[in-house]
Scaffold this motif. Structure first.
Motif, PDB file in Angstrom:
ATOM      1  N   UNK A 289       0.656  -1.211   0.113  1.00 20.98           N
ATOM      2  CA  UNK A 289       0.063  -0.125  -0.070  1.00 20.98           C
ATOM      3  C   UNK A 289       0.676   1.104   0.016  1.00 20.98           C
ATOM      4  N   UNK A 290       0.546   2.756  -0.223  1.00 19.96           N
ATOM      5  CA  UNK A 290       0.693   3.693  -0.291  1.00 19.96           C
ATOM      6  C   UNK A 290      -0.335   5.174   1.004  1.00 19.96           C
ATOM      7  N   UNK A 318      -4.529   2.714  -2.240  1.00 20.37           N
ATOM      8  CA  UNK A 318      -3.942   4.073  -0.965  1.00 20.37           C
ATOM      9  C   UNK A 318      -4.965   3.603   0.521  1.00 20.37           C
ATOM     10  N   UNK A 319      -4.383   3.798   1.220  1.00 21.76           N
ATOM     11  CA  UNK A 319      -4.686   4.150   2.879  1.00 21.76           C
ATOM     12  C   UNK A 319      -4.790   5.232   3.382  1.00 21.76           C
ATOM     13  N   UNK A 343      -9.104   8.107  -8.993  1.00 25.67           N
ATOM     14  CA  UNK A 343      -8.685   6.700 -10.412  1.00 25.67           C
ATOM     15  C   UNK A 343      -7.431   5.890  -9.208  1.00 25.67           C
ATOM     16  N   UNK A 344      -7.838   6.034  -8.343  1.00 30.47           N
ATOM     17  CA  UNK A 344      -6.540   5.229  -7.503  1.00 30.47           C
ATOM     18  C   UNK A 344      -7.944   3.997  -6.692  1.00 30.47           C
ATOM     19  N   UNK A 345      -7.239   3.172  -6.042  1.00 28.27           N
ATOM     20  CA  UNK A 345      -8.422   2.439  -5.020  1.00 28.27           C
ATOM     21  C   UNK A 345      -7.261   2.323  -4.113  1.00 28.27           C
ATOM     22  N   UNK A 346      -8.460   3.331  -3.209  1.00 24.47           N
ATOM     23  CA  UNK A 346      -8.549   3.406  -1.991  1.00 24.47           C
ATOM     24  C   UNK A 346      -8.884   2.105  -0.063  1.00 24.47           C
ATOM     25  N   UNK A 347      -7.814   1.626  -0.273  1.00 25.81           N
ATOM     26  CA  UNK A 347      -8.751   0.658   0.787  1.00 25.81           C
ATOM     27  C   UNK A 347      -9.392   0.485   2.303  1.00 25.81           C
ATOM     28  N   UNK A 348      -8.727   1.894   2.420  1.00 21.33           N
ATOM     29  CA  UNK A 348      -8.834   2.419   4.386  1.00 21.33           C
ATOM     30  C   UNK A 348      -8.835   3.714   4.347  1.00 21.33           C
TER      31      UNK A 348
END
Length: 408
Positions: A289-290, A318-319, A343-348
């Motif tokens: 993650x970033x 992304x966190x 555009x990016x996936x935010x996981x948390x």
């Protein structure tokens, strides 16, 4: 060896070796570079983790000690040390002299006499005593400054506030049949649970935190303090273990899953502009993650855009740290609008309030309500961005958060 030491400690030289000393049945170490006493043991049982003097300024920075004029005499079962310590940091110019004695009955005395050579503001000058974390849950007797005695115990679970206050002495159990008394003179002491700061000890320190601070020190101002350790009960005689082969015990290791690892993104414009050349190296790390920060006290849209571009380029989630400020409700709404076309996936999504060090439960719930539909399966949480102790003092309610972060 020098290269290895530089990796482990940040210094190329090996430094001065600690002195191993004996006080009757007790073994201990003295560090000639720091004037710390460490690892006071009875056989294999650690009784006291450390005793040391700290000179700390108004920002809690510790002035590094510089030891000189060390003189010591060591005989079988006893020793005496004398030394001078200079502590300098910015406006701090402080000198203290130390005397440590150990006797054949296991008594240890550490005395300090300090004198300021400059004017400065301080939060603490004097002794700190560390009891090992294995004392957790074990009974002890606390003698207070007014002479009263309280039968209590070291906290089993991490205590959010000082478990012992107005302390003059603490007596705790060592090996079966042995009681260890630690007496502190020259100031009022109190104890904090250092597991709040990921240290494996309980720290008893001088000058209670509820007193006014910082305090100004003037040239010539003096401090005299002492810490004494004494044993009662039947203590077995320690053997001199010098020259013995170390005891090695092998256990079959449990297989553990490697924890997820990622990187936190820079937020300054200069750093953001400079890191594009690093993308090939970042891909090679196979990050999980970033971690990106949206701080409404700063230029957050630019940081968010940069995080999205980099996460998409590296194909990692992304966190998102969301730091709210003076209008949290409006800021959560603005963030929801900004994330519609992200555009990016935010996981948390981790939510904090910039003016509150502890858990911001109200805004974690608000973020879940307004951002949940936008972020889909993202987890929501909140905790502390400073220390675990802030989370410990302001704990989340069950069901509030999917995860509770705090830094180490």
């Amino acid at each position: 060896m020098e290269r290895r030491n530089q990796i482990l400690t940040g210094r190329s030289d090996l430094g001065e070796k600690p002195l191993q000393l004996m006080a009757g049945p007790l073994t201990l170490w003295f560090e000639p570079e720091t004037a710390f006493l460490r690892y006071i043991r009875l056989g294999k049982k650690e009784l006291i983790r450390a005793i040391y003097v700290a000179v700390r300024d108004e920002y809690w920075r510790t002035a590094p000690p510089r030891v000189s004029a060390l003189r010591y005499v060591s005989t079988p079962g006893a020793f005496t040390l004398h030394f001078d310590v200079e502590c300098r940091l910015d406006k701090i110019d402080y000198l203290w002299t130390g005397e440590i004695t150990g006797k054949e009955d296991g008594a240890i005395s550490f005395r300090m006499h300090g004198k300021s050579r400059s004017s400065f503001l301080h939060n603490r000058i004097g002794f700190c005593v560390l009891h090992p974390a294995e004392c957790a849950g074990r009974p002890c007797l606390v003698e207070k400054v007014d002479g009263t005695r309280v039968e209590t115990a070291f906290p089993l679970h991490i205590a959010p506030h000082q478990p012992f206050k107005d302390v003059r002495a603490i007596t705790h159990e060592g090996p079966p049949g042995v009681r260890v008394k630690t007496r502190m003179e020259g100031d009022v002491f109190e104890t904090e649970d250092q597991r709040n700061w990921t240290d494996a000890s309980f720290k008893t320190y001088c000058t209670p935190l509820d007193r006014e601070r910082p305090v100004e020190v003037h040239p010539g101002d003096e401090v005299r303090q002492s810490v004494t350790i004494s044993l009662s009960g039947h203590a077995p005689v320690a053997r001199d273990r010098k020259g013995e082969e170390p005891e090695v015990v092998l256990h079959r290791p449990n297989l553990l899953q490697v924890p997820l690892s990622g990187l936190g993104l820079a937020t300054t414009r200069e750093a953001i502009a400079a890191d594009s050349a690093l993308h090939p190296r970042l891909r090679a790390l196979n990050l999980d993650h970033l971690r990106a920060e949206v701080d409404f006290r700063n230029g957050w849209p630019e940081a968010l855009e940069h995080a999205g571009q980099l996460a998409a380029d590296l194909n990692v989630p992304i966190i998102l740290d969301v730091v709210l400020s003076n209008d949290p409700a409006e800021q959560v709404s603005r963030l929801a609008e900004q994330l519609h076309d992200f555009r990016a996936n935010i996981s948390s999504c981790l939510v904090f309030h910039g003016d509150e060090p502890g858990y911001a439960g109200q805004w974690v719930r608000a973020a879940r309500e307004q951002l949940g539909a936008v972020l889909g399966s993202a987890r929501f949480g909140g905790g502390s961005r400073t220390y675990f102790t802030e989370l410990n003092r302001d704990r989340p309610q069950p069901g509030d958060a999917d995860l509770v972060p705090y830094p180490v």
